[in-house]
Motif scaffolding. Sequence first.
Motif, PDB file in Angstrom:
ATOM      1  N   ALA A  83       0.830  -1.208   0.000  1.00 26.84           N
ATOM      2  CA  ALA A  83       0.000   0.000   0.000  1.00 26.84           C
ATOM      3  C   ALA A  83       0.865   1.259   0.000  1.00 26.84           C
ATOM      4  O   ALA A  83       0.580   2.224  -0.717  1.00 26.84           O
ATOM      5  CB  ALA A  83      -0.939   0.003   1.209  1.00 26.84           C
ATOM      6  N   THR A  84       1.942   1.232   0.782  1.00 30.80           N
ATOM      7  CA  THR A  84       2.854   2.375   0.829  1.00 30.80           C
ATOM      8  C   THR A  84       3.516   2.574  -0.531  1.00 30.80           C
ATOM      9  O   THR A  84       3.637   3.706  -1.016  1.00 30.80           O
ATOM     10  CB  THR A  84       3.921   2.163   1.916  1.00 30.80           C
ATOM     11  OG1 THR A  84       3.262   1.948   3.167  1.00 30.80           O
ATOM     12  CG2 THR A  84       4.839   3.357   2.031  1.00 30.80           C
ATOM     13  N   SER A  85       3.930   1.466  -1.139  1.00 29.92           N
ATOM     14  CA  SER A  85       4.554   1.536  -2.454  1.00 29.92           C
ATOM     15  C   SER A  85       3.572   2.070  -3.490  1.00 29.92           C
ATOM     16  O   SER A  85       3.911   2.941  -4.298  1.00 29.92           O
ATOM     17  CB  SER A  85       5.054   0.146  -2.855  1.00 29.92           C
ATOM     18  OG  SER A  85       5.527   0.147  -4.171  1.00 29.92           O
ATOM     19  N   ILE A  90       1.491   6.396  -6.932  1.00 31.59           N
ATOM     20  CA  ILE A  90       0.393   7.291  -7.293  1.00 31.59           C
ATOM     21  C   ILE A  90       0.800   8.740  -7.069  1.00 31.59           C
ATOM     22  O   ILE A  90       0.539   9.615  -7.902  1.00 31.59           O
ATOM     23  CB  ILE A  90      -0.874   6.939  -6.488  1.00 31.59           C
ATOM     24  CG1 ILE A  90      -1.428   5.591  -6.962  1.00 31.59           C
ATOM     25  CG2 ILE A  90      -1.925   8.022  -6.607  1.00 31.59           C
ATOM     26  CD1 ILE A  90      -2.530   5.041  -6.098  1.00 31.59           C
ATOM     27  N   ARG A  91       1.478   8.994  -5.940  1.00 35.23           N
ATOM     28  CA  ARG A  91       1.929  10.353  -5.632  1.00 35.23           C
ATOM     29  C   ARG A  91       2.927  10.829  -6.694  1.00 35.23           C
ATOM     30  O   ARG A  91       2.842  11.952  -7.186  1.00 35.23           O
ATOM     31  CB  ARG A  91       2.544  10.386  -4.236  1.00 35.23           C
ATOM     32  CG  ARG A  91       2.966  11.756  -3.779  1.00 35.23           C
ATOM     33  CD  ARG A  91       3.502  11.767  -2.343  1.00 35.23           C
ATOM     34  NE  ARG A  91       4.482  10.736  -2.096  1.00 35.23           N
ATOM     35  CZ  ARG A  91       4.333   9.728  -1.236  1.00 35.23           C
ATOM     36  NH1 ARG A  91       3.230   9.643  -0.520  1.00 35.23           N
ATOM     37  NH2 ARG A  91       5.262   8.821  -1.062  1.00 35.23           N
ATOM     38  N   ASP A  92       3.886   9.943  -7.074  1.00 34.78           N
ATOM     39  CA  ASP A  92       4.864  10.314  -8.089  1.00 34.78           C
ATOM     40  C   ASP A  92       4.196  10.559  -9.439  1.00 34.78           C
ATOM     41  O   ASP A  92       4.541  11.511 -10.150  1.00 34.78           O
ATOM     42  CB  ASP A  92       5.928   9.225  -8.222  1.00 34.78           C
ATOM     43  CG  ASP A  92       6.817   9.123  -6.989  1.00 34.78           C
ATOM     44  OD1 ASP A  92       6.835  10.088  -6.190  1.00 34.78           O
ATOM     45  OD2 ASP A  92       7.494   8.085  -6.817  1.00 34.78           O
ATOM     46  N   GLU A  96       4.242  13.988 -11.465  1.00 30.93           N
ATOM     47  CA  GLU A  96       4.705  14.090 -12.844  1.00 30.93           C
ATOM     48  C   GLU A  96       3.610  14.687 -13.731  1.00 30.93           C
ATOM     49  O   GLU A  96       3.894  15.528 -14.588  1.00 30.93           O
ATOM     50  CB  GLU A  96       5.110  12.710 -13.368  1.00 30.93           C
ATOM     51  CG  GLU A  96       6.386  12.179 -12.761  1.00 30.93           C
ATOM     52  CD  GLU A  96       6.706  10.757 -13.215  1.00 30.93           C
ATOM     53  OE1 GLU A  96       6.071  10.281 -14.188  1.00 30.93           O
ATOM     54  OE2 GLU A  96       7.583  10.131 -12.609  1.00 30.93           O
ATOM     55  N   GLU A  97       2.389  14.226 -13.545  1.00 28.59           N
ATOM     56  CA  GLU A  97       1.269  14.751 -14.330  1.00 28.59           C
ATOM     57  C   GLU A  97       1.089  16.241 -14.068  1.00 28.59           C
ATOM     58  O   GLU A  97       0.860  17.031 -14.993  1.00 28.59           O
ATOM     59  CB  GLU A  97      -0.014  13.982 -13.999  1.00 28.59           C
ATOM     60  CG  GLU A  97      -1.183  14.354 -14.855  1.00 28.59           C
ATOM     61  CD  GLU A  97      -1.007  13.967 -16.303  1.00 28.59           C
ATOM     62  OE1 GLU A  97      -1.559  14.670 -17.155  1.00 28.59           O
ATOM     63  OE2 GLU A  97      -0.295  12.991 -16.593  1.00 28.59           O
ATOM     64  N   GLY A  98       1.191  16.636 -12.807  1.00 27.93           N
ATOM     65  CA  GLY A  98       1.085  18.055 -12.462  1.00 27.93           C
ATOM     66  C   GLY A  98       2.203  18.869 -13.088  1.00 27.93           C
ATOM     67  O   GLY A  98       1.972  19.992 -13.585  1.00 27.93           O
TER      68      GLY A  98
END
Length: 164
Positions: A83-85, A90-92, A96-98
Amino acid sequence: MELLSPGLGLIFWQLIGFLILLFVLSKFAWKPILGALHERESSIEEALTTAEKAKEEMKQLQASNEQLLAEARKEREAMLRDATSAAGKIRDAAREEGEKERKRMVEDAGLEIESQKKAALADVKQQVASLSVQIAEKILRENLQGETAQKSYIDKLVDDLNEN
């Protein structure tokens, strides 16, 4: 003193009564009493054996429970790591999308600014040209009111063109 030392006859009859009682008890009472004692002893042994088996089963169940708990802990830790991974990925990806979106918006804004700048420069050039023509027209009307002045100015312009 007679009460303290019994007579021989009394001892004889008491012995006979005791032997009859012993015979009757051995014939009718000892076997059921001994049977009940043996039965009780065997039930106690069975209860102890059952208790020992239950104790062994409890130990096995406890070991099994501890093993299951350890496996559950390992599985929980693995799930937490996953889940952490996943959250990190998802955060990365969102970051990147942002970043891509920000760069695109900056590029779009730069292009928009550039096009507006060109449009503004073209507008300014048009206004400057229009104003220059108006100023030149006013100056020429003032300076060239006479026919001789107009001819001399035209000759001067023609000479300038020939030199260039």
